[in-house]
Design an enzyme around this catalytic site. Structure first.
Site, PDB file in Angstrom:
ATOM      1  N   ASP A  84      13.524   0.590  46.476  1.00  0.00           N
ATOM      2  CA  ASP A  84      12.777   1.761  46.037  1.00  0.00           C
ATOM      3  C   ASP A  84      13.545   3.036  46.381  1.00  0.00           C
ATOM      4  OD1 ASP A  84      10.525   2.510  44.650  1.00  0.00           O
ATOM      5  OD2 ASP A  84       9.110   1.855  46.167  1.00  0.00           O
ATOM      6  N   GLU A 109       8.434   9.540  43.275  1.00  0.00           N
ATOM      7  CA  GLU A 109       7.408   8.925  44.125  1.00  0.00           C
ATOM      8  C   GLU A 109       7.742   8.976  45.611  1.00  0.00           C
ATOM      9  OE1 GLU A 109       4.721   4.882  44.383  1.00  0.00           O
ATOM     10  OE2 GLU A 109       6.571   4.849  43.224  1.00  0.00           O
ATOM     11  N   ASP A 171       9.826   7.101  38.684  1.00  0.00           N
ATOM     12  CA  ASP A 171       9.287   6.048  39.540  1.00  0.00           C
ATOM     13  C   ASP A 171      10.446   5.090  39.782  1.00  0.00           C
ATOM     14  OD1 ASP A 171       7.925   4.101  40.912  1.00  0.00           O
ATOM     15  OD2 ASP A 171       6.143   4.203  39.649  1.00  0.00           O
ATOM     16  N   ILE A 173      10.866   2.336  41.505  1.00  0.00           N
ATOM     17  CA  ILE A 173      10.458   0.967  41.177  1.00  0.00           C
ATOM     18  C   ILE A 173       8.975   1.014  40.864  1.00  0.00           C
ATOM     19  CG2 ILE A 173      10.109  -1.409  41.932  1.00  0.00           C
ATOM     20  CD1 ILE A 173      12.511  -1.269  43.624  1.00  0.00           C
ATOM     21  N   ASP A 174       8.654   0.945  39.590  1.00  0.00           N
ATOM     22  CA  ASP A 174       7.263   0.871  39.169  1.00  0.00           C
ATOM     23  C   ASP A 174       6.874  -0.609  39.170  1.00  0.00           C
ATOM     24  OD1 ASP A 174       4.787   1.777  38.181  1.00  0.00           O
ATOM     25  OD2 ASP A 174       5.384   1.238  36.151  1.00  0.00           O
ATOM     26  N   THR A 176       5.984  -2.232  42.447  1.00  0.00           N
ATOM     27  CA  THR A 176       6.622  -2.686  43.678  1.00  0.00           C
ATOM     28  C   THR A 176       6.153  -4.075  44.087  1.00  0.00           C
ATOM     29  OG1 THR A 176       6.674  -0.377  44.390  1.00  0.00           O
ATOM     30  CG2 THR A 176       7.195  -2.021  46.039  1.00  0.00           C
ATOM     31  N   ASP A 323       3.787   7.208  36.762  1.00  0.00           N
ATOM     32  CA  ASP A 323       3.307   5.893  36.329  1.00  0.00           C
ATOM     33  C   ASP A 323       3.170   5.774  34.814  1.00  0.00           C
ATOM     34  OD1 ASP A 323       3.135   4.508  38.738  1.00  0.00           O
ATOM     35  OD2 ASP A 323       1.144   5.294  39.192  1.00  0.00           O
TER      36      ASP A 323
END
Length: 383
Positions: A84, A109, A171, A173-174, A176, A323
């Protein structure tokens, strides 16, 4: 397409293929790219694709050999991985390197607060090592980042965004939880210009390149890793994550909801499944829901793998711009529509959070009126 879209087949959760990350630069430098007529965001798109693809390469490596020590827990108990943070660092780095004369802020994020705490040095060193190894293996940049460089790059995403100027929305890592499980996730990057999303890129390392809908020209090809992208007014495309000839994509053309299938979040905590089931019943949908993590759902919807995406968060949850920014423009540029529960377009100009009614619907122009009505009826009944 989906009359055609009635069946959606995805790789089983337990058997997601793990592509071997390539060892050569994914994309050419800006000086090697021709201008594309009619696209005022040519340079930004090229930089965004390069950034997302490089970040995805790091993520692939971590997912393949994920260790328990790679997972932390934020205050909201959402798992956060070294990938991330590393993904955010690489995206920030590439955008600055590829667009040196451009001035943008970034709404992202993650921040470095947890990494600056006592006891986090080992994790920070791991992130720094992964980032530098990814840069070296790619070969595009002759540089090495220090731990302070990494922290600064992460904190470059603290912008609040808003209605004025240009802001990247990331983001890193959308999805996670899907990433940690070995399932679907996405590196999602959008560009906001004067309050409007004008560009989006989704890197989906575990999503098959070819359509997974067997009625939509689906292929038995086992090539995995999709890069979806779109700029406003120029349509949406997909190519292999490691690079290939781009292919135009479009949402399905189904107009009978009984023939449709729909996407919803894999995690039950992310959406109210009782309401989505009620909506599906009102529409006469026969197919079971396709449950998938992350904005990979937007990419799959944009190429016709499914007909409807419903997201109904639990009470008290406020949607963040990262998101939905990248995924929403890919769907709309593929001919689809993305609306809130009142039928309004999503408003990304209010800062880090969406100013909208509860619930998001993405589908084609034929189904939107009936899906929206069923959505609103179900919400009234619940209240």
């Amino acid at each position: 397409m989906f009359g055609t879209c009635a069946v959606c087949l995805f790789l089983p959760v337990t058997s997601v293929a793990k592509p071997t990350p390539p060892a050569s630069p994914l994309f050419p430098t800006m000086s090697q790219l021709p201008e594309v007529a009619g696209n005022p965001y040519t340079a930004e798109l090229a930089a965004a694709k390069k950034a997302v693809a490089l970040a995805a390469r790091l993520c692939q490596r971590v997912q393949q050999g994920i260790l328990q020590s790679d997972v932390q827990s934020k205050a909201d108990r959402t798992p956060v991985t070294v990938a991330d943070y590393g993904s955010q660092v690489l995206v920030s780095l590439v955008l600055k390197k590829e667009l040196p004369s451009h001035s943008y802020s970034m709404v992202a994020e993650e921040d470095s607060k947890d990494l600056r705490k006592d006891g986090a040095q080992e994790v920070l060193e791991h992130i720094t090592s992964l980032v530098n190894e990814t840069i070296a293996n790619d070969g595009s940049y002759n540089m090495s980042l220090s731990k302070e460089d990494v922290l600064a790059a992460i904190d470059g995403g603290k912008s609040e965004g808003g209605p004025s100027g240009r802001h990247w929305i990331l983001d890193p890592i959308d999805g996670t939880k899907g990433f940690i499980r070995g399932d679907q996730y996405a590196v999602a990057l959008g560009l906001l210009d004067e309050g409007k999303v004008v560009l989006g890129v989704l890197g989906c390392p575990n999503l098959p390149l070819k359509s997974t809908n067997k009625h939509n020209g689906g292929s038995s090809s086992d090539q995995v890793g999709s890069l979806f992208f779109a700029t406003i007014g120029c349509g949406a495309e997909v190519e292999a994550l490691e690079g290939s000839e781009p292919q135009k994509i479009s949402v399905c053309s189904i107009n009978n909801p009984a023939d449709a299938s729909f996407f919803e979040s894999y995690e039950a905590s992310h959406s109210k499944r009782d309401l989505t089931s009620s909506i599906a019943e009102k529409l006469g949908v026969q197919a079971p829901p396709v449950r998938m993590d992350s904005q990979a759902k937007y990419g799959a919807l944009a190429r016709g793998d499914g007909a409807i995406f419903l997201r109904i968060p639990h009470k008290g949850y406020i949607e963040t711009v990262w998101d939905h920014a990248a995924g929403s423009i890919i769907v709309t540029e593929a001919g689809g529509m993305v609306k809130d529960a009142s039928g309004n377009d999503l408003d990304f100009s209010k800062g880090r959070y969406l100013d909208r009614d509860r619930g998001i619907i993405a589908t084609n122009k034929y189904l939107m009126p009936v899906v929206l009505k069923a959505f609103q009826d179900a919400m009234k009944e619940e209240q």
